[in-house]
Design an enzyme around this catalytic site. Structure first.
Site, PDB file in Angstrom:
ATOM      1  N   GLU A   1      81.946  34.859  61.303  1.00 16.18           N
ATOM      2  CA  GLU A   1      82.771  34.517  60.155  1.00 16.18           C
ATOM      3  C   GLU A   1      83.596  33.258  60.429  1.00 16.18           C
ATOM      4  O   GLU A   1      84.199  33.109  61.494  1.00 16.18           O
ATOM      5  CB  GLU A   1      83.698  35.699  59.859  1.00 16.18           C
ATOM      6  CG  GLU A   1      84.652  35.505  58.699  1.00 16.18           C
ATOM      7  CD  GLU A   1      85.550  36.720  58.487  1.00 16.18           C
ATOM      8  OE1 GLU A   1      86.192  36.802  57.423  1.00 16.18           O
ATOM      9  OE2 GLU A   1      85.630  37.581  59.386  1.00 16.18           O
TER      10      GLU A   1
ATOM     11  N   LYS B   1      83.236  36.172  50.380  1.00 18.65           N
ATOM     12  CA  LYS B   1      83.835  37.437  50.792  1.00 18.65           C
ATOM     13  C   LYS B   1      84.563  38.078  49.618  1.00 18.65           C
ATOM     14  O   LYS B   1      85.330  37.425  48.909  1.00 18.65           O
ATOM     15  CB  LYS B   1      84.813  37.180  51.951  1.00 18.65           C
ATOM     16  CG  LYS B   1      85.335  38.418  52.642  1.00 18.65           C
ATOM     17  CD  LYS B   1      86.128  38.011  53.880  1.00 18.65           C
ATOM     18  CE  LYS B   1      86.613  39.185  54.693  1.00 18.65           C
ATOM     19  NZ  LYS B   1      87.334  38.742  55.920  1.00 18.65           N
TER      20      LYS B   1
ATOM     21  N   CYS C   1      82.469  40.683  57.024  1.00 19.49           N
ATOM     22  CA  CYS C   1      83.527  41.387  57.775  1.00 19.49           C
ATOM     23  C   CYS C   1      84.134  42.544  56.980  1.00 19.49           C
ATOM     24  O   CYS C   1      83.552  43.618  56.902  1.00 19.49           O
ATOM     25  CB  CYS C   1      84.592  40.391  58.225  1.00 19.49           C
ATOM     26  SG  CYS C   1      85.630  41.009  59.594  1.00 19.49           S
TER      27      CYS C   1
END
Length: 554
Positions: free
Chosen positions: A45, A114, A150
C-alpha cells in the site's frame, strides 16, 4: 484467458517522501521478478510515497511528482515484462485517493481506490483521502483480480462486492504496522474473508521503520481452502514468487511456495526495535547514536539494540558518574560496552553538580536538598549527551522505558533528551524478558555479536537511578510486575478499578498509579518518538488532556 499466473509478492521498505528511491525499489523488484518468470508484481500500500505519507499528500506539487513518477514507471511496462500493481496516492475528479494502480502494457491499465479509510489508533486517513466507491475486479490477462486495499478486508463488504462481481483471486496491498500478536490477527481476518468469499487471497505488507511505526512484512497467501500456502519472512525486504493455476472448477490454487515461520513474541519485539532504530537513524542520515550507559538494564538493552541495528562502530556509550554511582554500575557499564564492542567514554558530572550548587545557593538558601538536586543530576547528563551530539553529529538515543514514561520517572531535559527512544513502548518487565532472550539468541540480520550482550548482574540487581544513597525504584513504585500489569490495564485496556482489583491489585495502589499516569501526560508530550510494539503507544494512540480534572478513578 490464461490458466496459469506467476505472482511476485514484493515486500519492500520504502522511505516516506523519497519518490525517486521508492520507484527505484519497485523497478528493481520488477527486474528480479522478470528474471524469475513473474507475470505480475504486487507491491505494498502507498509504496510510491511510503506509508503513511500524512500531510505530504495535501501538497499538490508533491502529487504532481507522484503522478509523473508513476506514469514514467508505467511506460517501462511496455517492454513485455511483468505488470506491476503499485499503491500510491492518486487524484481523480478533484479528490485524493489511496489507490492501487495496475501498470501494464506501457500505461496505467486500471485504478482502484480504498473504500474503508481507517481513522483510529495510528491511522488518520479520513483527513487526507476521500473514500473510494465499491470496486469491481480488474481484468488482468483474462483473470479477474479483486484488489481490496488493507482496511478494506477488515470488514466483509468490499470482499463480498468483489466476489459477487466475479473476482477470482483477492490481492491485498497493505501498510499494516507491527504490534505483538498482529500477525495472527491478520491471518485470522484473512481466513474469514476467504471463508465468506470462497476466493484465495494474497496479502502483501510493507516492511521497515517510519518514525514510531515499524512494518513487519510477513506477507502471505491463503488458498481457497483457507490453508496457508506461502509465507514471507518478517522484518526484511523479500521477493516471493507464487505460482497459480486455474482448476477444472475454476478455482485458483497455488503450488507449494516459501513458508517461513514467523518469529515468536520476544524475537519479534526485539527485531521490531532493531528495525525501527536502524531505519530511523539511516533514513534520517545520522552517522550513529550516542547514549548514556549507566550500568542499568535499560541502557544495556538499548546499547545492544543499537549495535545490532547499526554496528558497534556507530554506537558511542558514555558513563557519567555522580557521587552516588556505585562501583558495580561503573563495572557493569564497562562490561556492556566490552560485550558489544562499542566505544565507552567516562565523563563525571560532579563538576556540573558543584557548579549548579554554587550558582543556586543564594536562591535555595534555607531549603533542604530534595528532588530538585536529583533532577539537576539527570539534566547534567542530558546536557553532556546533547553537547557530544552537537559536536560530533551522532543522535542521542534515549533509554527510558514505557513503565517510566507512564508514571513520570523521566526527567525533562535530562534522561528524556534524545532523538529517538527505542524502549518507549516497552514495559520494564518486557525489557528484562527481551534482554534474557537476546543473551541466548541473535536475530537474523543483527550486526552485533552472538552470545551474552547484557551483563548477568544487570539482570538480577535492583533497578535504581542512583540519584541519592541506597536508592531503588521500588522505594516509591510498586514492584514492576505489579506496576506493569496495572499500567497495561489502564493504558491498553481502559479498565476501571473494580476490574483491575479483581486481578489481585490493591485499590489504593491502582489509584496511585492512575494519578501518576495522569500527572505525567505533559512529559510524554515532549518525549522523542520510539517504535510501537504494543496495542497502544503514547501520544499517537493514547491522547489525554493535560489540563484534566478527572484525577481519580476510585
Amino acid at each position: 484467458m490464461t490458466d496459469r499466473l506467476t505472482i511476485a509478492l514484493a515486500q519492500l521498505n520504502p522511505t516516506v517522501g523519497n519518490i525517486t528511491a521508492n520507484i527505484d525499489r519497485i523497478r528493481n523488484a520488477r527486474a528480479e521478478a522478470a528474471a524469475r518468470g513473474a507475470d505480475l508484481v504486487v507491491c505494498p500500500e502507498l509504496v510510491v510515497t511510503g506509508y503513511p505519507p500524512e500531510d505530504l499528500v495535501m501538497k499538490p506539487f508533491f502529487l504532481d511528482l507522484v503522478e509523473k513518477a508513476v506514469r514514467g514507471l508505467a511506460e517501462e511496462t511496455a517492454d513485455g515484462g511483468p505488470a506491476v500493481l503499485v499503491g500510491t496516492p492518486w487524484r481523480d475528479g478533484g479528490k485524493r485517493y489511496n489507490a492501487a494502480l495496475l501498470l501494464d502494457g506501457g500505461k496505467v491499465a486500471a485504478t482502484r481506490f480504498k473504500v474503508d479509510l481507517p481513522n483510529y489508533g495510528v491511522f488518520d486517513e479520513k483527513r487526507v483521502f476521500a473514500a473510494g466507491p465499491m470496486p469491481g475486479p480488474i481484468n488482468f490477462r483474462g483473470v479477474r483480480l479483486g484488489v481490496p486495499i488493507c482496511e478494506d478486508i477488515w470488514s466483509a463488504d468490499v470482499v463480498e462486492t468483489l466476489a459477487e462481481s466475479g473476482a477470482e483471486i483477492l490481492i491485498v496491498p497493505n501498510g499494516s504496522p507491527y504490534e505483538v500478536g498482529k500477525h495472527d490477527q491478520r491471518i485470522q481476518l484473512s481466513v474469514e474473508r476467504v471463508t465468506e468469499s470462497g476466493l484465495p487471497l494474497i496479502y502483501v505488507n510493507q516492511v521497515g521503520g517510519q518514525d514510531e511505526l515499524v512494518f513487519d512484512g510477513a506477507s502471505f497467501a491463503l488458498g481457497a481452502d483457507r490453508k496457508l500456502v506461502a509465507q514471507a519472512p518478517s522484518f526484511t525486504e523479500h521477493l516471493m514468487l507464487t505460482h497459480w493455476q486455474r482448476g477444472a472448477d475454476d478455482v485458483w490454487t497455488c503450488a507449494e511456495a516459501e513458508r517461513i515461520a514467523p518469529a515468536g513474541d520476544l524475537e519479534s519485539i526485539y527485531s521490531a526495535l532493531v528495525l525501527g532504530l536502524r531505519d530511523y537513524v539511516t533514513k534520517n542520515r545520522f552517522p550513529g547514536v550516542i547514549l548514556g550507559l549507566s550500568g542499568g538494564i535499560d541502557s544495556a538493552l538499548s546499547a545492544a539494540i543499537a549495535v545490532d541495528a547499526l554496528g558497534a562502530e556507530r554506537v558511542h556509550g558514555v558513563m557519567m558518574p555522580s557521587p552516588y554511582t556505585s562501583q558495580e554500575s561503573l563495572d557493569d557499564a564497562a562490561e556492556s560496552a566490552e560485550l558489544l564492542g562499542c566505544k565507552l567514554d567516562t565523563i563525571p558530572i560532579v563538576p556540573a553538580m558543584e557548579a549548579f550548587e554554587r550558582m543556586l545557593l543564594p536562591a535555595f538558601a534555607g531549603r533542604d536538598p530534595d528532588i530538585t538536586e536529583e533532577n539537576i543530576q539527570s539534566r547534567s547528563r542530558g546536557i553532556t549527551l546533547m553537547a557530544l551530539s552537537n559536536k560530533f553529529g551522532a543522535m542521542v538515543l534515549s533509554t527510558g522505558n514505557k513503565s517510566e514514561m507512564s508514571v513520570g520517572y523521566a526527567t525533562l531535559y535530562g534522561d528524556m533528551c534524545g532523538g529517538y527512544a527505542v524502549l518507549k513502548d516497552v514495559y520494564k518487565t518486557t525489557v528484562y524478558d527481551v534482554s534474557r532472550w537476546r543473551n541466548e539468541s541473535i536475530p537474523v540480520g543483527a550486526l552485533g555479536p552472538a552470545g551474552r550482550v547484557v551483563p548477568e548482574r544487570v539482570l538480577v540487581k535492583a533497578p535504581t537511578a542512583e540519584l541519592k544513597p541506597n536508592q531503588t525504584d521500588q522505594d516509591t513504585l510498586p514492584p514492576y510486575e505489579v506496576l506493569d500489569d496495572i499500567l497495561e490495564c489502564l493504558v491498553e485496556k481502559d479498565l476501571g478499578v473494580p476490574e483491575i482489583v479483581a486481578r489481585g491489585h490493591a485499590p489504593e495502589v491502582v489509584n496511585k498509579v492512575w494519578r501518576m499516569l495522569h500527572l505525567a501526560e505533559y512529559k510524554r508530550r515532549q518525549a522523542p518518538p520510539g517504535p510501537k510494539i504494543t496495542r497502544r503507544i503514547f501520544n499517537r494512540e493514547r491522547r489525554y488532556p493535560i489540563t484534566n480534572g478527572f484525577t481519580s478513578i476510585a
